[in-house]
Motif scaffolding. Structure first.
Motif, mmCIF file in Angstrom:
data_model
loop_
_atom_site.group_PDB
_atom_site.id
_atom_site.type_symbol
_atom_site.label_atom_id
_atom_site.label_comp_id
_atom_site.label_asym_id
_atom_site.label_seq_id
_atom_site.Cartn_x
_atom_site.Cartn_y
_atom_site.Cartn_z
ATOM 1 N N MET A 1 0.941 -1.178 0.045
ATOM 2 C CA MET A 1 -0.008 0.248 0.099
ATOM 3 C C MET A 1 0.830 1.189 0.066
ATOM 4 S SD MET A 1 -2.870 -1.434 0.239
ATOM 5 C CE MET A 1 -2.340 -3.025 -0.407
ATOM 6 N N TYR B 1 -20.598 -9.562 12.228
ATOM 7 C CA TYR B 1 -20.632 -8.344 12.958
ATOM 8 C C TYR B 1 -22.211 -7.728 13.185
ATOM 9 C CZ TYR B 1 -15.726 -8.955 11.750
ATOM 10 O OH TYR B 1 -14.347 -9.095 11.760
ATOM 11 N N THR C 1 -23.156 -1.065 9.294
ATOM 12 C CA THR C 1 -21.600 -1.100 9.399
ATOM 13 C C THR C 1 -20.899 -1.700 8.273
ATOM 14 O OG1 THR C 1 -22.430 -1.549 11.615
ATOM 15 C CG2 THR C 1 -19.964 -1.748 11.312
ATOM 16 N N ALA D 1 -17.715 -0.006 6.419
ATOM 17 C CA ALA D 1 -16.431 -0.605 6.079
ATOM 18 C C ALA D 1 -15.961 -0.570 4.596
ATOM 19 C CB ALA D 1 -16.620 -1.992 6.556
ATOM 20 N N ARG E 1 -12.924 1.049 2.709
ATOM 21 C CA ARG E 1 -12.224 0.430 1.905
ATOM 22 C C ARG E 1 -11.996 1.066 0.415
ATOM 23 N NH1 ARG E 1 -10.405 -4.970 -0.194
ATOM 24 N NH2 ARG E 1 -9.763 -4.518 -2.194
ATOM 25 N N ILE F 1 -9.363 4.238 1.026
ATOM 26 C CA ILE F 1 -8.052 3.839 1.097
ATOM 27 C C ILE F 1 -7.539 3.324 -0.125
ATOM 28 C CG2 ILE F 1 -6.794 2.039 2.209
ATOM 29 C CD1 ILE F 1 -8.423 2.344 4.766
ATOM 30 N N PHE G 1 -9.894 -9.026 8.035
ATOM 31 C CA PHE G 1 -10.740 -7.932 8.113
ATOM 32 C C PHE G 1 -10.043 -6.922 7.303
ATOM 33 C CE2 PHE G 1 -12.701 -3.858 9.211
ATOM 34 C CZ PHE G 1 -13.940 -4.046 9.407
ATOM 35 N N LEU H 1 -7.789 -7.125 5.159
ATOM 36 C CA LEU H 1 -7.633 -7.340 3.541
ATOM 37 C C LEU H 1 -8.936 -7.087 2.922
ATOM 38 C CD1 LEU H 1 -6.069 -10.895 3.142
ATOM 39 C CD2 LEU H 1 -5.455 -8.971 2.199
ATOM 40 N N ARG H 2 -9.994 -7.145 3.477
ATOM 41 C CA ARG H 2 -11.421 -6.840 3.053
ATOM 42 C C ARG H 2 -11.508 -5.341 3.155
ATOM 43 N NH1 ARG H 2 -15.229 -11.781 3.739
ATOM 44 N NH2 ARG H 2 -13.569 -13.555 3.954
ATOM 45 N N TYR H 3 -11.451 -4.799 4.235
ATOM 46 C CA TYR H 3 -11.854 -3.552 4.535
ATOM 47 C C TYR H 3 -11.301 -2.542 4.493
ATOM 48 C CZ TYR H 3 -16.186 -6.533 4.603
ATOM 49 O OH TYR H 3 -17.249 -7.538 4.325
ATOM 50 N N ASP H 4 -9.854 -2.668 5.039
ATOM 51 C CA ASP H 4 -9.171 -1.447 5.494
ATOM 52 C C ASP H 4 -7.722 -2.028 5.232
ATOM 53 O OD1 ASP H 4 -7.923 0.579 6.743
ATOM 54 O OD2 ASP H 4 -8.905 0.474 8.448
ATOM 55 N N PRO H 5 -7.185 -2.144 3.952
ATOM 56 C CA PRO H 5 -5.840 -2.656 3.443
ATOM 57 C C PRO H 5 -4.758 -1.627 3.836
ATOM 58 C CG PRO H 5 -7.221 -1.748 1.563
ATOM 59 C CD PRO H 5 -8.059 -1.858 2.867
ATOM 60 N N VAL I 1 -1.024 -1.238 5.768
ATOM 61 C CA VAL I 1 0.056 -2.138 6.344
ATOM 62 C C VAL I 1 -0.165 -2.349 7.793
ATOM 63 C CG1 VAL I 1 1.744 -1.524 4.548
ATOM 64 C CG2 VAL I 1 1.895 -0.339 6.546
ATOM 65 N N LEU J 1 -2.178 -5.393 8.164
ATOM 66 C CA LEU J 1 -1.985 -6.706 7.059
ATOM 67 C C LEU J 1 -0.535 -7.362 7.152
ATOM 68 C CD1 LEU J 1 -3.282 -5.171 3.621
ATOM 69 C CD2 LEU J 1 -4.565 -6.728 5.120
ATOM 70 N N PHE K 1 -12.216 0.217 12.414
ATOM 71 C CA PHE K 1 -13.603 -0.238 11.979
ATOM 72 C C PHE K 1 -13.961 -1.541 12.420
ATOM 73 C CE2 PHE K 1 -11.979 3.165 9.118
ATOM 74 C CZ PHE K 1 -12.967 4.127 9.289
ATOM 75 N N GLN K 2 -13.031 -2.473 12.525
ATOM 76 C CA GLN K 2 -13.263 -3.716 12.999
ATOM 77 C C GLN K 2 -13.505 -3.884 14.562
ATOM 78 O OE1 GLN K 2 -10.026 -6.634 12.971
ATOM 79 N NE2 GLN K 2 -11.706 -8.278 12.634
ATOM 80 N N ALA L 1 -17.146 -2.656 14.603
ATOM 81 C CA ALA L 1 -17.844 -3.718 14.086
ATOM 82 C C ALA L 1 -18.007 -4.802 15.117
ATOM 83 C CB ALA L 1 -17.530 -4.429 12.860
#
Lengths: 156, 166
Positions: free
Chosen positions: A1, A40, A65, A69, A73, A76, B41, B43-47, B49, B52, B70-71, B74
């Motif tokens: 990233m 969740y 939620t 989320a 994503r 980001i 989580f 990987l899916r929603y908040d990539p 480092v 990850l 965010f996790q 949740a």
């Protein structure tokens, strides 16, 4: 990233109030809605099609939620903060305006609304973005205000 | 012989709008956050480092992997909804305010949450519902606050008994 070439790397100082970022879309499937909610947000309107119908939603709707989320994503993934992101301070004024249903495709528009250099630490600043999540009919499904801490451009 | 009594979720956790008072505090059980959950989580929603890559995260000021904020949020709602506090009466979430992440959550941390009623407001337009404002707080195993937020929950009033008593 954090793999951006240095010449395209952006820091706090490179952003301007009024600048907008638009994300690509993502389609929400029923299975993703149910799977996320099972972990969740296990409420019947998110995990039980029959119960959702009985409550006049017509079908399951996505957990707010999950929309939250996915909006994160998409933001980001835009990569605009890759070089300078330190952390998130918080979220304010989050509102869910409309349900998100299986098959809907959502996308995000984020606008820089406030920038404040840190008074105590010269290497960083606070930047606030207003986020709007839209569906495929351009209806607003969610809005929120997010406050980020970003690095300033390193000195020579 | 007595007829069997069928208890629906509404009977089991049968709180409605009018049963809540400002100052009520509900506590939830805990959940342990594992490294696998954090990376999945992320990987899916908040990539990022720090969610990850354990090696890269070690070189950041966080000193290692941390959970996406965010996790944590949740999981806070999962623990709250699982507790059934508004299981019978919940219609929808209206919004969140003052979401603040106070401390990082690391692999192996155990979270528990509290929800405090701070406002009870009947709907002006629809007599069958009202809004509960709650402050949700999340703590780690050392009692340190990791997240706080204010949520507006739209909930039903208790259904009126019909002429048949039902």
């Amino acid at each position: 990233m954090n793999g951006r070439p240095a010449e395209t790397a952006r820091y706090f100082d490179d952003f301007k109030v009024g600048e907008r970022v638009e994300s690509p879309g993502i389609t929400l499937t029923e299975s993703r809605i149910v799977e996320f909610a099972f972990l969740y947000d296990p409420q019947p309107i998110h995990i039980d099609v029959e119960a959702a119908r009985a409550r006049h939603y017509g079908d399951v709707i996505a957990s707010g939620t999950l929309t939250f989320a996915l909006a994160t994503r998409l933001f980001i993934q835009s990569g605009i903060f890759d070089a300078c992101y330190i952390g998130g301070i918080g979220v304010d004024e989050l509102r869910w305006h409309r349900p998100v249903r299986p098959g809907d495709t959502i996308r995000l528009v984020a606008e820089v609304v406030e920038m404040r250099p840190s008074a105590s630490r010269a290497d960083r600043g606070t930047l606030r973005t207003a986020h709007t999540v839209l569906n495929q009919r351009d209806e607003t499904v969610m809005t929120m205000s997010v406050t980020h801490v970003l690095r300033r451009r390193p000195g020579p | 012989m007595r007829a069997p009594r069928r208890l629906t979720p509404a009977d089991i956790a049968g709180r409605y709008f009018e049963d809540f008072r400002v100052g009520d505090v509900f506590e939830t059980p805990g959940v342990t956050v594992t490294e696998a959950q954090i990376v999945d989580f992320g990987l899916r929603y908040d990539p990022n480092v720090v969610h990850l890559d354990a090696e890269a995260a070690a070189d950041t000021p966080f000193g290692g992997l941390i959970a996406s904020g965010f996790q944590t949020l949740a999981l806070t709602f999962r623990l709250f909804f699982q507790s059934g506090v508004i299981g019978a009466c919940s219609i929808a979430g209206q919004g969140l305010d003052k979401v603040r992440w106070h401390r990082p959550v690391r692999p192996g941390d155990t979270l528990r949450t509290t929800a405090e009623v701070v406002e009870v407001r009947p709907s002006a337009s629809r007599p069958d519902r009202g809004t509960l404002r709650m402050v949700h707080r999340t703590f780690n195993q050392r009692g340190e606050e990791v997240l706080s937020l204010e949520a507006a929950h739209l909930v039903r009033r208790r259904p009126q008994a019909g002429p048949d008593g039902g």
